[in-house]
Design an enzyme around this catalytic site. Structure first.
Site, PDB file in Angstrom:
ATOM      1  N   CYS A   8      -0.652   3.283  -6.655  1.00  0.00           N
ATOM      2  CA  CYS A   8      -1.600   2.700  -5.698  1.00  0.00           C
ATOM      3  C   CYS A   8      -1.770   1.267  -6.173  1.00  0.00           C
ATOM      4  O   CYS A   8      -2.003   1.015  -7.366  1.00  0.00           O
ATOM      5  CB  CYS A   8      -2.934   3.445  -5.737  1.00  0.00           C
ATOM      6  N   CYS A  57       0.860  -1.178   0.000  1.00  0.00           N
ATOM      7  CA  CYS A  57       0.000   0.000   0.000  1.00  0.00           C
ATOM      8  C   CYS A  57       0.896   1.228   0.000  1.00  0.00           C
ATOM      9  O   CYS A  57       1.631   1.467   0.965  1.00  0.00           O
ATOM     10  CB  CYS A  57      -0.881  -0.022   1.247  1.00  0.00           C
TER      11      CYS A  57
END
Ligand code: DGL
Length: 286
Positions: free
Chosen positions: A202, A87
């Site tokens: 992302c 992440c």
């Protein structure tokens, strides 16, 4: 990737290492796939903090506290040899606090600015990420260090991670909505030079890659950091044993489990996550 402070000699791993891949939700699956291909003999836990999804909207102090709390529970339950923070939104902020608090080694996923700067011909790069990641000083420092000679357009997308989750759960997102999220990435300057590289900063976004490629106003190189993360894992824990098969089922752990509809369970099963547990950790009221 953010892992430079680790060295292969710094820790010992078991012959069948347990690798925990962590994200706010389902984006880390793109990293899990790459790591499993590189170490098919590992034992895997995929952990999604769906109670707090999306991380891109959390303030920095709240996000640090949240990831530390979730990690404390995950480490106690699963005792992994290595954790991949799959992440960008968390890695660009929380890695120092994680490494200070816990002895387990962490590999982070951060915006792939360095390979983007190496790949661009036009000098125009776009970084597509959550609003949290584009705001981080870590991201701005990476750009200053590795892409000083490029024009970097930062695009903080409020919706794309959620769209990727919806698609994976069998709810298609229409072309116009996806095109609107990526449109600011495509820039033409006064001399007619165009963006030619887009960083997928992302981990959710590679889930949508075929759709993004089809909707792009012109072809670009999309950089997904997952293969580089898999190489980093191998650097640290070594290659698979000879003749290793991709054996075990991946254990999935979710902090709320509300996302776990039947179509999503089927998508997860198709990605090797055959066993799912809700390891509840509600997000305290902000
Ligand atoms: N997958 C995450 C990332 O790489 C973030 C999505 C979110 O929770 O906002 O940044």
């Amino acid at each position: 990737m953010a892992g430079a402070s680790l060295s292969a000699a710094a820790f010992r791993v078991s012959p069948e290492p347990t690798i925990l891949v962590f994200d706010s939700g389902l984006g880390g699956l793109t990293v899990l796939d790459a790591v499993r291909r590189a170490r098919p003999d590992g034992r895997y836990v995929y952990a999604g903090d769906d109670a707090a999804f999306p991380y891109g909207r959390l303030g920095e102090a709240a996000l640090v506290a949240r990831v530390l709390a979730v990690m404390e529970q995950l480490l106690a339950t699963h005792r992994p040899d290595l954790v991949v923070i799959a992440c960008n939104t968390a890695s660009t902020l929380v890695l120092p606090a994680l490494r200070q608090r816990f002895a387990t080694p962490f590999i982070g996923v951060v915006p792939p600015i360095k390979p983007a700067a190496a790949a661009t011909r036009s000098g125009l790069i776009s970084l597509l990420a959550t609003p949290g990641t584009v705001a981080r000083s870590y991201t701005h420092d990476l750009i200053a260090t590795y892409a000083g000679s490029c024009a970097v357009t930062l695009v903080g997308s409020p919706n794309l991670a959620g769209f990727a989750e919806a698609e994976l759960a069998g709810t298609p997102i229409d072309d116009a909505a996806l095109a609107a999220e990526i449109a600011p990435c495509f820039v033409m300057d006064a001399e007619g030079r165009r963006t030619d590289v887009v960083c997928l900063a992302c981990t959710h976004y590679p889930l949508l890659l075929p759709r993004l490629e089809a909707l792009a106003p012109w072809p670009v190189t999309w950089i997904d950091p997952a293969p580089a993360i898999a190489r980093r894992v191998i650097q640290l824990i070594g290659p698979a044993r000879r003749n290793a098969d991709q054996d075990g089922t991946v254990h999935g752990a979710f902090t709320a489990g509300t996302c776990l509809t039947a179509p999503l369970r089927a998508s997860l099963a198709a990605r090797g996550i055959g066993e799912i547990a809700v390891e509840a950790l509600p997000l305290p009221m902000q």
